[in-house]
Write a protein that holds these residues in place. Structure first.
Motif, PDB file in Angstrom:
ATOM      1  N   VAL A 110       0.806  -1.439  -0.156  1.00  7.96           N
ATOM      2  CA  VAL A 110      -0.038   0.467  -0.379  1.00  7.96           C
ATOM      3  C   VAL A 110       0.999   1.376  -0.513  1.00  7.96           C
ATOM      4  O   VAL A 110       1.958   1.842   0.771  1.00  7.96           O
ATOM      5  N   SER A 111       0.445   2.263  -0.383  1.00  8.78           N
ATOM      6  CA  SER A 111       1.373   3.714  -0.235  1.00  8.78           C
ATOM      7  C   SER A 111       0.430   4.590   0.146  1.00  8.78           C
ATOM      8  O   SER A 111      -0.715   4.097   0.624  1.00  8.78           O
ATOM      9  N   GLY A 112       1.288   5.649   0.661  1.00  8.51           N
ATOM     10  CA  GLY A 112       0.381   6.685   1.066  1.00  8.51           C
ATOM     11  C   GLY A 112      -0.796   7.190  -0.163  1.00  8.51           C
ATOM     12  O   GLY A 112      -1.841   7.904   0.830  1.00  8.51           O
ATOM     13  N   ASP A 113      -1.059   7.101  -1.250  1.00  8.57           N
ATOM     14  CA  ASP A 113      -1.643   7.658  -2.023  1.00  8.57           C
ATOM     15  C   ASP A 113      -3.408   6.187  -1.580  1.00  8.57           C
ATOM     16  O   ASP A 113      -4.364   7.046  -0.954  1.00  8.57           O
ATOM     17  N   ASP A 114      -2.966   5.506  -1.418  1.00  7.37           N
ATOM     18  CA  ASP A 114      -4.018   4.217  -0.731  1.00  7.37           C
ATOM     19  C   ASP A 114      -4.587   4.772   0.673  1.00  7.37           C
ATOM     20  O   ASP A 114      -6.136   5.027   0.570  1.00  7.37           O
ATOM     21  N   LEU A 115      -3.743   5.228   1.621  1.00  7.99           N
ATOM     22  CA  LEU A 115      -3.833   5.627   2.836  1.00  7.99           C
ATOM     23  C   LEU A 115      -4.339   7.219   2.566  1.00  7.99           C
ATOM     24  O   LEU A 115      -6.121   7.617   3.544  1.00  7.99           O
ATOM     25  N   LEU A 116      -4.632   8.316   2.052  1.00 12.29           N
ATOM     26  CA  LEU A 116      -5.426   9.310   1.366  1.00 12.29           C
ATOM     27  C   LEU A 116      -6.408   9.096   1.183  1.00 12.29           C
ATOM     28  O   LEU A 116      -7.641   9.932   1.679  1.00 12.29           O
ATOM     29  N   SER A 117      -6.667   7.850   0.129  1.00 15.09           N
ATOM     30  CA  SER A 117      -8.074   8.164  -0.660  1.00 15.09           C
ATOM     31  C   SER A 117      -9.089   7.073   1.117  1.00 15.09           C
ATOM     32  O   SER A 117     -10.011   6.561   0.397  1.00 15.09           O
ATOM     33  N   ILE A 129       1.577   4.385   7.992  1.00 13.73           N
ATOM     34  CA  ILE A 129       2.571   3.715   6.823  1.00 13.73           C
ATOM     35  C   ILE A 129       3.733   3.464   8.618  1.00 13.73           C
ATOM     36  O   ILE A 129       3.904   1.923   7.885  1.00 13.73           O
ATOM     37  N   LYS A 130       4.269   3.894   8.868  1.00 12.52           N
ATOM     38  CA  LYS A 130       5.220   3.523  10.313  1.00 12.52           C
ATOM     39  C   LYS A 130       4.614   2.236  11.077  1.00 12.52           C
ATOM     40  O   LYS A 130       5.598   1.312  10.449  1.00 12.52           O
ATOM     41  N   SER A 131       3.744   2.184  11.220  1.00 10.76           N
ATOM     42  CA  SER A 131       2.829   1.252  11.613  1.00 10.76           C
ATOM     43  C   SER A 131       2.697  -0.607  11.039  1.00 10.76           C
ATOM     44  O   SER A 131       2.884  -0.947  11.354  1.00 10.76           O
ATOM     45  N   LEU A 132       2.674  -0.242   9.882  1.00 15.83           N
ATOM     46  CA  LEU A 132       1.980  -0.719   8.875  1.00 15.83           C
ATOM     47  C   LEU A 132       3.552  -1.270   8.562  1.00 15.83           C
ATOM     48  O   LEU A 132       3.910  -2.910   8.279  1.00 15.83           O
ATOM     49  N   MET A 133       4.798  -0.914   8.719  1.00 18.07           N
ATOM     50  CA  MET A 133       5.764  -1.260   8.321  1.00 18.07           C
ATOM     51  C   MET A 133       6.488  -1.549   9.279  1.00 18.07           C
ATOM     52  O   MET A 133       6.971  -2.921   9.304  1.00 18.07           O
ATOM     53  N   GLU A 134       6.536  -2.095  10.500  1.00 16.00           N
ATOM     54  CA  GLU A 134       6.245  -2.805  11.948  1.00 16.00           C
ATOM     55  C   GLU A 134       5.472  -4.098  11.695  1.00 16.00           C
ATOM     56  O   GLU A 134       7.039  -4.851  12.059  1.00 16.00           O
ATOM     57  N   ALA A 135       4.311  -4.016  10.973  1.00 13.39           N
ATOM     58  CA  ALA A 135       3.485  -5.012  10.865  1.00 13.39           C
ATOM     59  C   ALA A 135       4.340  -5.710  10.183  1.00 13.39           C
ATOM     60  O   ALA A 135       4.546  -7.586  10.824  1.00 13.39           O
ATOM     61  N   VAL A 136       5.043  -5.728   8.964  1.00 17.94           N
ATOM     62  CA  VAL A 136       5.351  -6.402   7.556  1.00 17.94           C
ATOM     63  C   VAL A 136       6.904  -7.568   8.702  1.00 17.94           C
ATOM     64  O   VAL A 136       7.116  -8.069   8.059  1.00 17.94           O
ATOM     65  N   LEU A 137       7.469  -6.343   9.052  1.00 23.05           N
ATOM     66  CA  LEU A 137       9.068  -6.499   9.680  1.00 23.05           C
ATOM     67  C   LEU A 137       8.470  -7.643  10.543  1.00 23.05           C
ATOM     68  O   LEU A 137       9.092  -8.307  10.539  1.00 23.05           O
ATOM     69  N   GLN A 138       7.511  -7.257  11.511  1.00 24.67           N
ATOM     70  CA  GLN A 138       6.863  -8.538  12.863  1.00 24.67           C
ATOM     71  C   GLN A 138       7.345  -9.585  11.714  1.00 24.67           C
ATOM     72  O   GLN A 138       7.567 -10.959  12.394  1.00 24.67           O
ATOM     73  N   ASN A 139       6.241 -10.224  11.308  1.00 22.41           N
ATOM     74  CA  ASN A 139       6.096  -9.997  10.157  1.00 22.41           C
ATOM     75  C   ASN A 139       5.181 -10.119   9.009  1.00 22.41           C
ATOM     76  O   ASN A 139       4.765 -10.001   8.247  1.00 22.41           O
ATOM     77  N   PRO A 140       6.353 -10.537   7.831  1.00 21.16           N
ATOM     78  CA  PRO A 140       5.903 -10.123   6.754  1.00 21.16           C
ATOM     79  C   PRO A 140       5.018 -10.874   5.178  1.00 21.16           C
ATOM     80  O   PRO A 140       4.344 -10.585   4.634  1.00 21.16           O
ATOM     81  N   SER A 141       4.151 -11.641   5.634  1.00 22.97           N
ATOM     82  CA  SER A 141       3.029 -12.440   5.678  1.00 22.97           C
ATOM     83  C   SER A 141       2.161 -11.490   5.738  1.00 22.97           C
ATOM     84  O   SER A 141       1.126 -11.157   4.946  1.00 22.97           O
ATOM     85  N   ASN A 142       2.387 -10.395   6.272  1.00 29.37           N
ATOM     86  CA  ASN A 142       1.299  -9.032   6.448  1.00 29.37           C
ATOM     87  C   ASN A 142       1.577  -7.836   5.460  1.00 29.37           C
ATOM     88  O   ASN A 142       0.413  -7.608   4.829  1.00 29.37           O
ATOM     89  N   LYS A 144       0.006  -8.142   2.749  1.00 31.53           N
ATOM     90  CA  LYS A 144      -0.773  -8.102   1.638  1.00 31.53           C
ATOM     91  C   LYS A 144      -1.738  -7.342   0.985  1.00 31.53           C
ATOM     92  O   LYS A 144      -1.954  -6.489   1.962  1.00 31.53           O
ATOM     93  N   ARG A 145      -1.951  -6.711   0.211  1.00 31.15           N
ATOM     94  CA  ARG A 145      -2.911  -5.506   0.038  1.00 31.15           C
ATOM     95  C   ARG A 145      -4.004  -5.054   1.110  1.00 31.15           C
ATOM     96  O   ARG A 145      -4.494  -4.647   1.533  1.00 31.15           O
ATOM     97  N   GLU A 146      -5.050  -6.036   0.896  1.00 30.74           N
ATOM     98  CA  GLU A 146      -6.757  -5.930   2.259  1.00 30.74           C
ATOM     99  C   GLU A 146      -5.841  -6.078   3.432  1.00 30.74           C
ATOM    100  O   GLU A 146      -6.391  -4.959   4.446  1.00 30.74           O
ATOM    101  N   VAL A 147      -5.206  -6.977   3.967  1.00 34.84           N
ATOM    102  CA  VAL A 147      -4.557  -7.092   4.808  1.00 34.84           C
ATOM    103  C   VAL A 147      -3.928  -5.607   6.045  1.00 34.84           C
ATOM    104  O   VAL A 147      -4.279  -4.595   6.563  1.00 34.84           O
ATOM    105  N   LEU A 148      -3.036  -4.753   5.317  1.00 30.12           N
ATOM    106  CA  LEU A 148      -2.936  -3.893   5.556  1.00 30.12           C
ATOM    107  C   LEU A 148      -3.437  -2.456   5.145  1.00 30.12           C
ATOM    108  O   LEU A 148      -3.439  -1.432   5.966  1.00 30.12           O
ATOM    109  N   LEU A 149      -3.920  -2.969   4.006  1.00 26.92           N
ATOM    110  CA  LEU A 149      -5.837  -1.531   4.537  1.00 26.92           C
ATOM    111  C   LEU A 149      -6.573  -1.506   5.781  1.00 26.92           C
ATOM    112  O   LEU A 149      -7.017  -0.886   6.159  1.00 26.92           O
ATOM    113  N   ASN A 150      -6.797  -2.419   6.027  1.00 26.93           N
ATOM    114  CA  ASN A 150      -7.572  -2.948   6.908  1.00 26.93           C
ATOM    115  C   ASN A 150      -6.988  -2.388   8.687  1.00 26.93           C
ATOM    116  O   ASN A 150      -7.530  -2.552   9.373  1.00 26.93           O
TER     117      ASN A 150
END
Length: 162
Positions: A110-117, A129-142, A144-150
């Protein structure tokens, strides 16, 4: 000087070897005094920071270090560790295992534009973005576009309250 001989001919790495043991501020001043260009200076300081802080032998720790400092500086720091007689082989193995994981904000699906929308605005975009990055570093399987948007929608609730 023996440590320097054990390192590859790469200026930031050799400078880091030369400055080992000095305070970070002293290193920065020495590099400025030597009129070292900013790119080389910054890479040298990153190598020294990683060397000083150390990296735990875990996938999470290696992923976080790669995100914070960049893969190049991380690998150089592992080489510096080896040159000083430390065994960095396990860290290198772990890095080889995680190097294809999402280790940069650009690799998030996901990008900043996705978050703006989604209606996330201002400082909340960066914080999300920072929190999402942290979640992905913790678990790379996170990553996924839908997971990150949720996740972003959940984070939005707490961010907009501030």
């Amino acid at each position: 000087s023996n440590i320097i001989k054990k390192t590859k001919r790469h200026l930031p790495l050799r400078l880091a070897a030369l400055l080992l043991g000095a305070e970070r501020r002293e290193c920065a001043e020495a590099l400025n005094f030597l009129k070292i260009d900013n790119k080389t200076k910054n890479e040298t300081l990153k190598i020294l920071d990683i060397f000083t802080e150390g990296v735990e032998q875990s996938e999470l720790s290696v992923r976080k270090a790669a995100y914070k400092y960049g893969s190049d500086a991380l690998l150089q720091a592992f080489e510096l560790m080896s040159a000083t007689g430390a065994d960095a082989s396990e860290l290198v193995k772990i890095y080889d295992k995680v190097k294809d994981d999402p280790l940069t904000v650009k690799s998030l699906l996901v990008s900043g534009d996705d978050l703006l929308s989604l209606g996330i605005e201002g400082k909340c975009v960066g914080a999300t973005i920072k929190s999402l990055m942290e979640a992905v570093l913790q678990n790379p399987s996170n990553n996924k576009r839908e997971v990150l948007l949720n996740m972003a929608k959940d984070l939005q609730k707490s961010c907009n309250k501030d």
